[in-house]
Design a protein around this motif. Structure first.
Motif, PDB file in Angstrom:
ATOM      1  N   ALA A  32      40.250  56.169  21.676  1.00  0.00           N
ATOM      2  CA  ALA A  32      41.183  55.231  21.105  1.00  0.00           C
ATOM      3  C   ALA A  32      40.306  53.764  22.583  1.00  0.00           C
ATOM      4  CB  ALA A  32      41.553  55.710  22.877  1.00  0.00           C
ATOM      5  N   PRO A  33      40.041  53.023  21.644  1.00  0.00           N
ATOM      6  CA  PRO A  33      39.920  51.441  21.513  1.00  0.00           C
ATOM      7  C   PRO A  33      40.876  50.778  22.120  1.00  0.00           C
ATOM      8  CG  PRO A  33      39.969  51.853  18.900  1.00  0.00           C
ATOM      9  CD  PRO A  33      40.499  52.873  19.541  1.00  0.00           C
ATOM     10  N   ALA A  34      42.078  51.039  21.896  1.00  0.00           N
ATOM     11  CA  ALA A  34      43.859  49.975  22.521  1.00  0.00           C
ATOM     12  C   ALA A  34      42.809  50.982  24.138  1.00  0.00           C
ATOM     13  CB  ALA A  34      44.702  50.320  21.997  1.00  0.00           C
ATOM     14  N   LEU A  35      43.483  52.226  24.517  1.00  0.00           N
ATOM     15  CA  LEU A  35      42.896  52.377  25.454  1.00  0.00           C
ATOM     16  C   LEU A  35      42.489  51.978  25.767  1.00  0.00           C
ATOM     17  CD1 LEU A  35      44.855  54.493  27.491  1.00  0.00           C
ATOM     18  CD2 LEU A  35      43.292  55.972  27.136  1.00  0.00           C
ATOM     19  N   LEU A  36      41.322  51.860  26.022  1.00  0.00           N
ATOM     20  CA  LEU A  36      39.691  51.205  26.492  1.00  0.00           C
ATOM     21  C   LEU A  36      40.228  49.287  26.601  1.00  0.00           C
ATOM     22  CD1 LEU A  36      36.911  51.787  26.845  1.00  0.00           C
ATOM     23  CD2 LEU A  36      36.016  50.733  25.419  1.00  0.00           C
ATOM     24  N   LYS A  37      41.032  48.625  25.726  1.00  0.00           N
ATOM     25  CA  LYS A  37      41.042  47.109  25.702  1.00  0.00           C
ATOM     26  C   LYS A  37      41.875  47.154  27.080  1.00  0.00           C
ATOM     27  CE  LYS A  37      43.514  44.055  23.248  1.00  0.00           C
ATOM     28  NZ  LYS A  37      43.765  43.296  22.223  1.00  0.00           N
ATOM     29  N   GLY A  38      43.208  48.547  27.039  1.00  0.00           N
ATOM     30  CA  GLY A  38      43.789  48.153  28.438  1.00  0.00           C
ATOM     31  C   GLY A  38      43.366  48.561  29.224  1.00  0.00           C
ATOM     32  N   ILE A  39      42.518  49.335  29.808  1.00  0.00           N
ATOM     33  CA  ILE A  39      41.521  49.657  30.947  1.00  0.00           C
ATOM     34  C   ILE A  39      40.852  48.539  31.305  1.00  0.00           C
ATOM     35  CG2 ILE A  39      39.866  50.856  32.687  1.00  0.00           C
ATOM     36  CD1 ILE A  39      40.826  53.282  30.244  1.00  0.00           C
ATOM     37  N   ALA A  40      40.062  47.070  30.612  1.00  0.00           N
ATOM     38  CA  ALA A  40      39.327  46.424  30.411  1.00  0.00           C
ATOM     39  C   ALA A  40      40.657  45.063  31.132  1.00  0.00           C
ATOM     40  CB  ALA A  40      38.450  46.525  28.931  1.00  0.00           C
ATOM     41  N   ALA A  41      41.306  45.451  30.472  1.00  0.00           N
ATOM     42  CA  ALA A  41      42.423  44.144  30.571  1.00  0.00           C
ATOM     43  C   ALA A  41      43.010  44.561  32.243  1.00  0.00           C
ATOM     44  CB  ALA A  41      43.627  44.188  29.300  1.00  0.00           C
ATOM     45  N   PHE A  42      43.442  46.127  32.580  1.00  0.00           N
ATOM     46  CA  PHE A  42      43.347  46.121  34.184  1.00  0.00           C
ATOM     47  C   PHE A  42      42.536  45.856  34.482  1.00  0.00           C
ATOM     48  CE2 PHE A  42      43.247  48.964  37.161  1.00  0.00           C
ATOM     49  CZ  PHE A  42      44.551  48.571  37.895  1.00  0.00           C
ATOM     50  N   ILE A  43      41.456  46.187  35.046  1.00  0.00           N
ATOM     51  CA  ILE A  43      39.974  45.461  35.344  1.00  0.00           C
ATOM     52  C   ILE A  43      39.814  43.948  35.612  1.00  0.00           C
ATOM     53  CG2 ILE A  43      37.511  45.093  35.781  1.00  0.00           C
ATOM     54  CD1 ILE A  43      37.902  48.731  34.912  1.00  0.00           C
ATOM     55  N   LEU A  44      39.694  43.134  34.486  1.00  0.00           N
ATOM     56  CA  LEU A  44      40.168  41.797  34.046  1.00  0.00           C
ATOM     57  C   LEU A  44      41.745  41.070  35.553  1.00  0.00           C
ATOM     58  CD1 LEU A  44      39.124  39.057  33.734  1.00  0.00           C
ATOM     59  CD2 LEU A  44      40.579  39.468  31.189  1.00  0.00           C
ATOM     60  N   TYR A  45      42.914  41.989  35.008  1.00  0.00           N
ATOM     61  CA  TYR A  45      43.455  41.338  35.204  1.00  0.00           C
ATOM     62  C   TYR A  45      43.977  41.636  37.789  1.00  0.00           C
ATOM     63  CZ  TYR A  45      46.112  39.915  31.382  1.00  0.00           C
ATOM     64  OH  TYR A  45      46.748  39.623  30.474  1.00  0.00           O
ATOM     65  N   LEU A  46      43.255  42.645  37.802  1.00  0.00           N
ATOM     66  CA  LEU A  46      43.127  43.329  39.159  1.00  0.00           C
ATOM     67  C   LEU A  46      41.487  42.139  39.958  1.00  0.00           C
ATOM     68  CD1 LEU A  46      43.279  45.961  40.846  1.00  0.00           C
ATOM     69  CD2 LEU A  46      41.153  46.435  40.453  1.00  0.00           C
ATOM     70  N   PHE A  47      40.303  41.531  39.201  1.00  0.00           N
ATOM     71  CA  PHE A  47      39.881  41.180  39.850  1.00  0.00           C
ATOM     72  C   PHE A  47      39.558  39.591  39.439  1.00  0.00           C
ATOM     73  CE2 PHE A  47      36.255  38.333  38.724  1.00  0.00           C
ATOM     74  CZ  PHE A  47      35.484  38.333  39.539  1.00  0.00           C
ATOM     75  N   LEU A  48      40.565  38.614  38.558  1.00  0.00           N
ATOM     76  CA  LEU A  48      41.230  37.245  38.780  1.00  0.00           C
ATOM     77  C   LEU A  48      42.353  37.309  39.516  1.00  0.00           C
ATOM     78  CD1 LEU A  48      41.497  36.571  35.021  1.00  0.00           C
ATOM     79  CD2 LEU A  48      40.365  36.451  37.167  1.00  0.00           C
ATOM     80  N   GLY A  49      43.463  38.859  40.420  1.00  0.00           N
ATOM     81  CA  GLY A  49      44.385  38.488  41.337  1.00  0.00           C
ATOM     82  C   GLY A  49      43.049  38.807  42.500  1.00  0.00           C
ATOM     83  N   LEU A  50      42.350  39.648  42.769  1.00  0.00           N
ATOM     84  CA  LEU A  50      41.883  39.484  43.605  1.00  0.00           C
ATOM     85  C   LEU A  50      41.198  37.568  44.192  1.00  0.00           C
ATOM     86  CD1 LEU A  50      39.936  42.915  43.937  1.00  0.00           C
ATOM     87  CD2 LEU A  50      41.466  41.910  45.434  1.00  0.00           C
TER      88      LEU A  50
END
Length: 132
Positions: A32-50
């Motif tokens: 599920a490459p789309a799911l992995l991309k979503g998880i990576a995006a979530f981690i990126l947005y979380l880091f940028l939010g912090l």
């Protein structure tokens, strides 16, 4: 070249320490490459939010310190002719080298009457090292 060797060694040691995590990431990437991309995006947005939150808090802290400093300077302006120097009022009248002693209050009234207590006579003696 040493840099790339260090990166490969670090990656290999990470895989050795966390084999289950690496296996899950590889399976997600294949299935599920789309799911992995979503998880990576979530981690990126979380880091940028912090990072954004830390930046905003630092800005608010500096703004609060500025306001506090400005308020304290405003309080010191009311101290007299120096308008920013709380000690200027005392410096205005005294020149360097002159010492003025002023009595600020009357001597306080004695709280204990004269007939309280006994007078004890004493004599000062010196102890020498030879007497001991």
């Amino acid at each position: 070249m040493r840099f790339f060797a260090a990166l490969v060694d670090a990656f290999a040691s990470f895989v050795q320490r966390n084999p289950l995590f690496v296996l899950c990431v590889v399976i997600l990437a294949l299935v599920a490459p789309a799911l992995l991309k979503g998880i990576a995006a979530f981690i990126l947005y979380l880091f940028l939010g912090l990072v954004l939150l830390v930046g905003i808090l630092a800005f608010l802290f500096r703004w609060r310190l500025y306001r506090l400093r400005r308020d304290l300077e405003g309080q010191f302006r009311g101290f007299g002719p120096g308008a920013g120097d709380p000690f200027a009022r005392t410096r205005q009248y005294a020149r360097e080298g002159n010492v003025e002693v002023r009595k600020t209050t009357a001597t306080p009234e004695k709280r204990v009457s004269d007939d309280v207590g006994d007078y004890v006579e004493f004599e000062e003696t010196t102890d020498s090292q030879n007497d001991r």
